[in-house]
Design a protein around this motif. Structure first.
Motif, PDB file in Angstrom:
ATOM      1  N   UNK A  93       1.004  -1.230   0.102  1.00 47.12           N
ATOM      2  CA  UNK A  93       0.368   0.164  -0.150  1.00 47.12           C
ATOM      3  C   UNK A  93       0.923   0.887  -0.215  1.00 47.12           C
ATOM      4  N   UNK A  94       2.319   1.190   0.499  1.00 47.18           N
ATOM      5  CA  UNK A  94       3.380   2.341   0.068  1.00 47.18           C
ATOM      6  C   UNK A  94       3.897   3.062  -1.087  1.00 47.18           C
ATOM      7  N   UNK A  95       3.404   2.089  -2.207  1.00 44.21           N
ATOM      8  CA  UNK A  95       3.312   1.996  -3.597  1.00 44.21           C
ATOM      9  C   UNK A  95       2.435   3.415  -3.833  1.00 44.21           C
ATOM     10  N   UNK A  96       1.097   2.362  -3.829  1.00 45.78           N
ATOM     11  CA  UNK A  96       0.624   4.848  -4.888  1.00 45.78           C
ATOM     12  C   UNK A  96       1.008   5.541  -4.065  1.00 45.78           C
ATOM     13  N   UNK A  97       1.253   5.235  -2.801  1.00 51.19           N
ATOM     14  CA  UNK A  97       1.085   6.655  -2.020  1.00 51.19           C
ATOM     15  C   UNK A  97       2.466   7.727  -2.190  1.00 51.19           C
ATOM     16  N   UNK A  98       3.900   6.733  -2.851  1.00 49.67           N
ATOM     17  CA  UNK A  98       4.730   7.585  -3.803  1.00 49.67           C
ATOM     18  C   UNK A  98       4.471   7.529  -5.001  1.00 49.67           C
ATOM     19  N   UNK A  99       3.900   6.973  -5.818  1.00 47.71           N
ATOM     20  CA  UNK A  99       3.690   7.976  -6.771  1.00 47.71           C
ATOM     21  C   UNK A  99       2.742   8.925  -7.296  1.00 47.71           C
ATOM     22  N   UNK A 100       1.605   9.098  -5.810  1.00 44.48           N
ATOM     23  CA  UNK A 100       0.805  10.007  -5.805  1.00 44.48           C
ATOM     24  C   UNK A 100       0.776  11.305  -5.103  1.00 44.48           C
ATOM     25  N   UNK A 101       1.982  11.169  -4.216  1.00 39.98           N
ATOM     26  CA  UNK A 101       2.322  11.957  -2.595  1.00 39.98           C
ATOM     27  C   UNK A 101       1.679  13.346  -2.858  1.00 39.98           C
ATOM     28  N   UNK A 102       2.481  13.750  -4.440  1.00 38.90           N
ATOM     29  CA  UNK A 102       1.916  15.119  -4.629  1.00 38.90           C
ATOM     30  C   UNK A 102       0.552  15.266  -4.301  1.00 38.90           C
ATOM     31  N   UNK A 103      -0.090  14.425  -5.497  1.00 42.36           N
ATOM     32  CA  UNK A 103      -1.486  14.973  -5.826  1.00 42.36           C
ATOM     33  C   UNK A 103      -2.406  14.673  -4.185  1.00 42.36           C
ATOM     34  N   UNK A 104      -1.309  14.163  -3.395  1.00 46.09           N
ATOM     35  CA  UNK A 104      -2.579  13.557  -2.425  1.00 46.09           C
ATOM     36  C   UNK A 104      -2.053  15.321  -1.191  1.00 46.09           C
ATOM     37  N   UNK A 105      -1.578  15.794  -1.366  1.00 49.71           N
ATOM     38  CA  UNK A 105      -1.162  16.558  -0.488  1.00 49.71           C
ATOM     39  C   UNK A 105      -1.017  16.414   0.949  1.00 49.71           C
ATOM     40  N   UNK A 106      -1.205  17.895   2.032  1.00 44.00           N
ATOM     41  CA  UNK A 106      -0.843  17.252   3.535  1.00 44.00           C
ATOM     42  C   UNK A 106      -2.234  15.751   4.000  1.00 44.00           C
TER      43      UNK A 106
END
Length: 135
Positions: A93-106
């Motif tokens: 589950x950490x991989x999708x976060x790493x890919x879209x970290x900028x779009x998710x923001x705070x």
């Protein structure tokens, strides 16, 4: 006067030259695989002994009889397998976060910190309970 219909150009052949390196790579890979499989037993050393021919059972001494019909199997194997599956799936589950970290923001940062804290608490719990010891 009737209009003259244009004839189809049948001399045009599709350009397949760009696929030649890819085909050559596949042929080379297939050739290497076949050559490795065929030449390995012929060229490699063949020094068989009792230890090499014995069954390997994950680091414990092999049992002379198979475990069937009520035989006891060490629970450590199942615990280790379940812990591996648990932490492996959680880390996926950490991989999708790493890919879209900028779009998710705070919001994404707070959520992933909570997720990692949950995984960390589970890891600490298993460690304190002795689930990672092989004694």
């Amino acid at each position: 006067m009737l209009p003259v219909l244009a004839q189809a150009d049948t001399t045009k052949v599709p350009n397949l030259d760009m696929y030649l390196p890819l085909v050559l790579l596949f042929v080379l890979a297939l050739g290497f695989a076949v050559l490795s499989v065929l030449l390995g037993p012929l060229v490699g050393p063949s020094r068989a002994n009792k230890a090499k021919l014995a069954a390997y059972e994950c680091g414990i001494e092999p049992s002379p009889q198979p475990v069937v019909g009520g035989g006891r199997m060490p629970v450590a194997y199942y615990i280790t397998a379940m812990l591996f599956i648990l932490f492996d799936i959680e880390m996926v589950f950490l991989y999708p976060f790493a890919v879209s970290a900028d779009a998710l923001g705070m919001f994404g940062l707070v959520e992933i910190v909570l997720f990692i804290a949950t995984v960390g608490f589970a890891y600490a719990y298993v460690w304190r309970r002795g689930g990672l010891d092989w004694n």
